[in-house]
Design a protein around this motif. Structure first.
Motif, PDB file in Angstrom:
ATOM      1  N   LYS A 174       0.842  -1.207   0.000  1.00 24.61           N
ATOM      2  CA  LYS A 174       0.000   0.000   0.000  1.00 24.61           C
ATOM      3  C   LYS A 174       0.869   1.247   0.000  1.00 24.61           C
ATOM      4  CE  LYS A 174      -4.435   0.488   1.199  1.00 24.61           C
ATOM      5  NZ  LYS A 174      -5.424   1.016   2.131  1.00 24.61           N
ATOM      6  N   ILE A 175       0.681   2.072  -1.015  1.00 25.87           N
ATOM      7  CA  ILE A 175       1.468   3.300  -1.076  1.00 25.87           C
ATOM      8  C   ILE A 175       0.565   4.514  -0.918  1.00 25.87           C
ATOM      9  CG2 ILE A 175       3.535   2.588  -2.344  1.00 25.87           C
ATOM     10  CD1 ILE A 175       2.050   3.102  -4.907  1.00 25.87           C
ATOM     11  N   GLU A 176       1.077   5.538  -0.248  1.00 27.13           N
ATOM     12  CA  GLU A 176       0.277   6.749  -0.081  1.00 27.13           C
ATOM     13  C   GLU A 176       0.596   7.769  -1.165  1.00 27.13           C
ATOM     14  OE1 GLU A 176       0.248   8.110   3.972  1.00 27.13           O
ATOM     15  OE2 GLU A 176      -0.753   6.250   4.585  1.00 27.13           O
ATOM     16  N   GLN A 177       1.841   7.773  -1.612  1.00 23.12           N
ATOM     17  CA  GLN A 177       2.235   8.761  -2.609  1.00 23.12           C
ATOM     18  C   GLN A 177       3.524   8.346  -3.306  1.00 23.12           C
ATOM     19  OE1 GLN A 177       3.881  12.655  -1.474  1.00 23.12           O
ATOM     20  NE2 GLN A 177       1.937  13.552  -2.153  1.00 23.12           N
ATOM     21  N   VAL A 178       3.584   8.539  -4.611  1.00 24.40           N
ATOM     22  CA  VAL A 178       4.843   8.382  -5.344  1.00 24.40           C
ATOM     23  C   VAL A 178       5.021   9.648  -6.170  1.00 24.40           C
ATOM     24  CG1 VAL A 178       6.189   6.986  -6.953  1.00 24.40           C
ATOM     25  CG2 VAL A 178       4.461   5.897  -5.535  1.00 24.40           C
ATOM     26  N   LYS A 179       6.158  10.304  -5.995  1.00 24.84           N
ATOM     27  CA  LYS A 179       6.300  11.619  -6.608  1.00 24.84           C
ATOM     28  C   LYS A 179       7.761  11.887  -6.953  1.00 24.84           C
ATOM     29  CE  LYS A 179       5.091  15.980  -4.887  1.00 24.84           C
ATOM     30  NZ  LYS A 179       4.507  16.798  -3.815  1.00 24.84           N
ATOM     31  N   GLY A 180       7.983  12.596  -8.051  1.00 25.93           N
ATOM     32  CA  GLY A 180       9.344  13.003  -8.382  1.00 25.93           C
ATOM     33  C   GLY A 180       9.688  14.262  -7.607  1.00 25.93           C
ATOM     34  N   ARG A 181      10.908  14.364  -7.167  1.00 28.97           N
ATOM     35  CA  ARG A 181      11.314  15.619  -6.540  1.00 28.97           C
ATOM     36  C   ARG A 181      12.634  16.068  -7.144  1.00 28.97           C
ATOM     37  NH1 ARG A 181      15.771  15.394  -5.675  1.00 28.97           N
ATOM     38  NH2 ARG A 181      17.050  14.755  -3.920  1.00 28.97           N
ATOM     39  N   ARG A 182      12.691  17.376  -7.364  1.00 24.35           N
ATOM     40  CA  ARG A 182      13.837  17.961  -8.011  1.00 24.35           C
ATOM     41  C   ARG A 182      14.763  18.532  -6.947  1.00 24.35           C
ATOM     42  NH1 ARG A 182      13.558  22.516 -12.540  1.00 24.35           N
ATOM     43  NH2 ARG A 182      15.490  23.536 -12.010  1.00 24.35           N
ATOM     44  N   LYS A 183      16.048  18.382  -7.149  1.00 21.35           N
ATOM     45  CA  LYS A 183      17.017  18.847  -6.163  1.00 21.35           C
ATOM     46  C   LYS A 183      17.024  20.372  -6.070  1.00 21.35           C
ATOM     47  CE  LYS A 183      21.607  17.218  -4.753  1.00 21.35           C
ATOM     48  NZ  LYS A 183      21.071  16.513  -3.572  1.00 21.35           N
ATOM     49  N   PHE A 184      17.264  20.889  -4.874  1.00 18.67           N
ATOM     50  CA  PHE A 184      17.443  22.341  -4.719  1.00 18.67           C
ATOM     51  C   PHE A 184      18.709  22.783  -5.460  1.00 18.67           C
ATOM     52  CE2 PHE A 184      14.733  22.005  -0.818  1.00 18.67           C
ATOM     53  CZ  PHE A 184      13.866  23.065  -1.092  1.00 18.67           C
ATOM     54  N   VAL A 185      18.708  24.023  -5.962  1.00 20.46           N
ATOM     55  CA  VAL A 185      19.805  24.509  -6.805  1.00 20.46           C
ATOM     56  C   VAL A 185      21.142  24.522  -6.062  1.00 20.46           C
ATOM     57  CG1 VAL A 185      20.621  26.380  -8.294  1.00 20.46           C
ATOM     58  CG2 VAL A 185      18.164  26.024  -7.988  1.00 20.46           C
ATOM     59  N   PHE A 186      21.118  25.063  -4.846  1.00 22.12           N
ATOM     60  CA  PHE A 186      22.390  25.206  -4.130  1.00 22.12           C
ATOM     61  C   PHE A 186      22.957  23.852  -3.743  1.00 22.12           C
ATOM     62  CE2 PHE A 186      25.064  26.346  -0.382  1.00 22.12           C
ATOM     63  CZ  PHE A 186      25.942  27.177  -1.057  1.00 22.12           C
ATOM     64  N   SER A 187      22.095  22.955  -3.346  1.00 20.75           N
ATOM     65  CA  SER A 187      22.548  21.640  -2.934  1.00 20.75           C
ATOM     66  C   SER A 187      23.099  20.866  -4.150  1.00 20.75           C
ATOM     67  CB  SER A 187      21.381  20.941  -2.239  1.00 20.75           C
ATOM     68  OG  SER A 187      21.241  19.635  -2.643  1.00 20.75           O
ATOM     69  N   PHE A 188      22.488  21.072  -5.308  1.00 16.63           N
ATOM     70  CA  PHE A 188      22.999  20.498  -6.562  1.00 16.63           C
ATOM     71  C   PHE A 188      24.389  21.053  -6.870  1.00 16.63           C
ATOM     72  CE2 PHE A 188      23.312  21.630 -11.170  1.00 16.63           C
ATOM     73  CZ  PHE A 188      23.570  20.352 -11.670  1.00 16.63           C
ATOM     74  N   TRP A 189      24.523  22.357  -6.730  1.00 18.35           N
ATOM     75  CA  TRP A 189      25.791  23.029  -7.025  1.00 18.35           C
ATOM     76  C   TRP A 189      26.908  22.537  -6.112  1.00 18.35           C
ATOM     77  CZ3 TRP A 189      27.593  25.469 -10.987  1.00 18.35           C
ATOM     78  CH2 TRP A 189      28.722  26.300 -10.868  1.00 18.35           C
ATOM     79  N   ARG A 190      26.578  22.375  -4.840  1.00 18.92           N
ATOM     80  CA  ARG A 190      27.560  21.904  -3.879  1.00 18.92           C
ATOM     81  C   ARG A 190      28.041  20.497  -4.248  1.00 18.92           C
ATOM     82  NH1 ARG A 190      25.284  23.459   1.509  1.00 18.92           N
ATOM     83  NH2 ARG A 190      23.714  22.066   0.680  1.00 18.92           N
ATOM     84  N   LYS A 191      27.092  19.656  -4.639  1.00 20.75           N
ATOM     85  CA  LYS A 191      27.446  18.297  -5.011  1.00 20.75           C
ATOM     86  C   LYS A 191      28.298  18.279  -6.283  1.00 20.75           C
ATOM     87  CE  LYS A 191      25.106  14.145  -3.740  1.00 20.75           C
ATOM     88  NZ  LYS A 191      23.857  13.392  -3.656  1.00 20.75           N
ATOM     89  N   LEU A 192      27.908  19.124  -7.221  1.00 20.74           N
ATOM     90  CA  LEU A 192      28.651  19.216  -8.480  1.00 20.74           C
ATOM     91  C   LEU A 192      30.109  19.587  -8.217  1.00 20.74           C
ATOM     92  CD1 LEU A 192      27.973  18.940 -11.516  1.00 20.74           C
ATOM     93  CD2 LEU A 192      27.763  21.427 -11.589  1.00 20.74           C
ATOM     94  N   LYS A 193      30.330  20.504  -7.294  1.00 13.21           N
ATOM     95  CA  LYS A 193      31.692  20.906  -6.909  1.00 13.21           C
ATOM     96  C   LYS A 193      32.419  19.717  -6.295  1.00 13.21           C
ATOM     97  CE  LYS A 193      31.648  24.368  -8.577  1.00 13.21           C
ATOM     98  NZ  LYS A 193      32.517  24.972  -9.518  1.00 13.21           N
TER      99      LYS A 193
END
Ligand code: MN
Length: 498
Positions: A237-256
């Motif tokens: 039983k699932i309540e929700q399945v949803k895509g979520r997009r990464k926050f910009v700054f957190s993406f940038w930090r990871k990219l670095k």
């Protein structure tokens, strides 16, 4: 330079709508009273954009209501700039709205008194203040909501202030939000500040992220549909399945961190599965792995081992034929609230008086419990003793009139404060003011007090009587040294006279 100075004019109607939407049977009349009081107090005052000032406290209150915090916190959000920016005092607020709300408002005002003089010293000052104020974590929620609106509307601030506010948010506010597990607040603070603190990098990051998300969006939708189908056919039983997009700054930090190698970032878009209980989380994981091969070493069980800030979920990265490498995050509804709101989730108005408990940072839980008991009218000091956080155990943080924070042991007095500033200041102390009121020199100081010392250069030295009440070694040593030499001098003078 932003030329469009239009900003969203948050209104009472939007606040009322949020209350009706997020609360069961809210006491709208009380909130309206605070709204009217703040509107009147700020009447005539304008924001940099020319918009009426009241939209700022209104936006702050709406954010707090979205987090479903108790109405006292929402009301404090409406009133948070009143004592500092209008002719109404904190006593006026207390007379109108009671001691509890006044206490939150005065905590926010005190935090605002820390002044910026060089980022390093300032960061240290502000961190200390936050810790002291975390003794009432509701103050921190109001301060975050206040700062989030400020950073969302940085264009509404004088240009000279923008970069300072943005850096302050990245260096101080966001890391504290993160420690408190407030993922949504942290992400929003960072993305808004990133734009102003590092405009060039921000643009680059947004365009990279957009390209990547666009390429994958359609594929992700297919993977989400496939996940729903396999989970349902397995009877999970699932309540929700949803895509979520990464926050910009957190993406940038990871990219670095990965030296710009985009292909190493697997969670630019992640798929979030929300289920009813912990057993279902593991069931989802099992089903997903039977349809998609997991990548080695990429299964993370943050349910068995929560992150230090209380975050819980199962993460797994799998390979999908259409979508390529994709990360799934599996959690219960409670874990989701914890991930988005962190410690604020514990303050949800629905939990007032309830016995419900979450696994979280133990010291935070102590704080939350203690403050619930305090608000139930129990003795503050005996409970404060039980706070297990070493960092502010036995310490208080007081302010100089310049906005520096002085860190002292509990039960310190203005004389201890004076010696912490400078030996000369200590030796020449004649009077002290605490929060603009003249006080005796043996007054016990409290966190958040603003202390100012009047000195007299012609004063010969400290009063040995002070030794009876000073708390710090520093003050004791200096007073002894100075009085010893004074006695010696006196004996010398007397013997010379003879
Ligand atoms: Mn404000």
């Amino acid at each position: 330079m932003e030329t469009n100075l239009k900003e969203k004019l948050w209104s009472w109607e939007e606040l009322e709508e949020t209350l009706k939407d997020r609360y069961e049977d809210p006491d709208i009349i009380s909130v309206r009273l605070a709204f009217d009081y703040a509107s009147e107090a700020h009447a005539g005052k304008k924001r940099y954009t020319g918009a009426p000032y009241i939209i700022h406290p209104t936006a702050t209150a709406i954010r707090l209501a979205q987090m479903q915090l108790p109405l006292a916190v929402v009301i404090a959000g409406l009133l948070h700039d009143v004592p500092e920016d209008t002719d109404r005092t904190i006593e006026d607020v207390e007379a109108e709205f009671g001691a509890d709300i006044a206490k939150i408002v005065s905590g926010v005002t005190k935090l605002g008194k820390v002044k910026y003089r060089g980022i390093e010293r300032y960061a240290e000052n502000l961190r200390k203040m936050f810790l002291a104020m975390a003794a009432d974590v509701r103050v921190v929620f109001v301060k975050f909501a206040d700062r989030l609106h400020n950073v969302e509307t940085l264009f509404a601030m004088p240009e000279a202030k923008r970069s300072r506010v943005a850096k302050e948010v990245l260096e101080i506010y966001a890391p504290i939000a993160s420690r408190l597990g407030m993922g949504d607040m942290k992400g929003r603070l960072e993305d808004n500040a990133f734009k102003y603190a590092f405009p060039k990098e921000y643009k680059e990051a947004v365009s990279l992220l957009d390209q990547n998300v666009q390429v994958r969006e359609g594929d992700i939708d297919k993977t989400i549909d496939k996940a729903k189908t396999v989970l349902e056919s397995d009877g999970v039983k699932i309540e929700q399945v949803k895509g979520r997009r990464k926050f910009v700054f957190s993406f940038w930090r990871k990219l670095k961190r990965y030296h710009g190698d985009l292909s190493k970032i697997y969670d630019i878009v992640a798929i979030r599965v929300v289920v009813k209980d912990v057993a279902d989380c593991y069931a989802v994981l099992g089903t997903l792995h039977s349809h998609w091969p997991p990548l080695k070493g990429r299964i993370k069980d943050y349910i068995a081992q929560p992150k230090p800030n209380g975050y819980q979920s199962l993460h797994t990265t799998v390979f999908d034929e259409t979508c390529g490498i994709v990360e799934f995050q599996i959690r219960t509804h409670e874990m989701h609230e914890q991930a988005e709101y962190g410690v604020a989730a514990h303050w949800n108005y629905k939990q007032e008086g309830s016995e419900k408990k979450f696994d979280t940072m133990p010291w935070m839980e102590d704080l939350v419990d203690i403050h619930k008991e305090i608000s139930a009218g129990e003795d503050f000091l005996t409970h404060l003793e039980e706070v297990k956080l070493d960092m502010f155990q036995d310490r208080i943080f007081v302010l100089t009139p310049e906005g520096d924070v002085i860190d002292l042991p509990e039960y310190s007095t203005p004389v201890d404060f004076a010696y912490a500033i400078h030996t000369e200041v200590g030796n020449q102390t004649v009077n002290a003011h605490v929060n603009d009121q003249a006080v005796p020199l043996d007054t016990i100081l409290k966190s958040g007090d603003m202390v100012s010392i009047t000195t007299n250069k012609s004063r010969k030295g400290p009063n040995p009587e002070w030794l009876k009440f000073v708390k710090t070694n520093q003050a004791q040593t200096k007073i002894r040294a100075a009085t010893k030499s004074k006695v010696k001098q006196w004996i010398e003078t007397m013997s010379r006279k003879k």
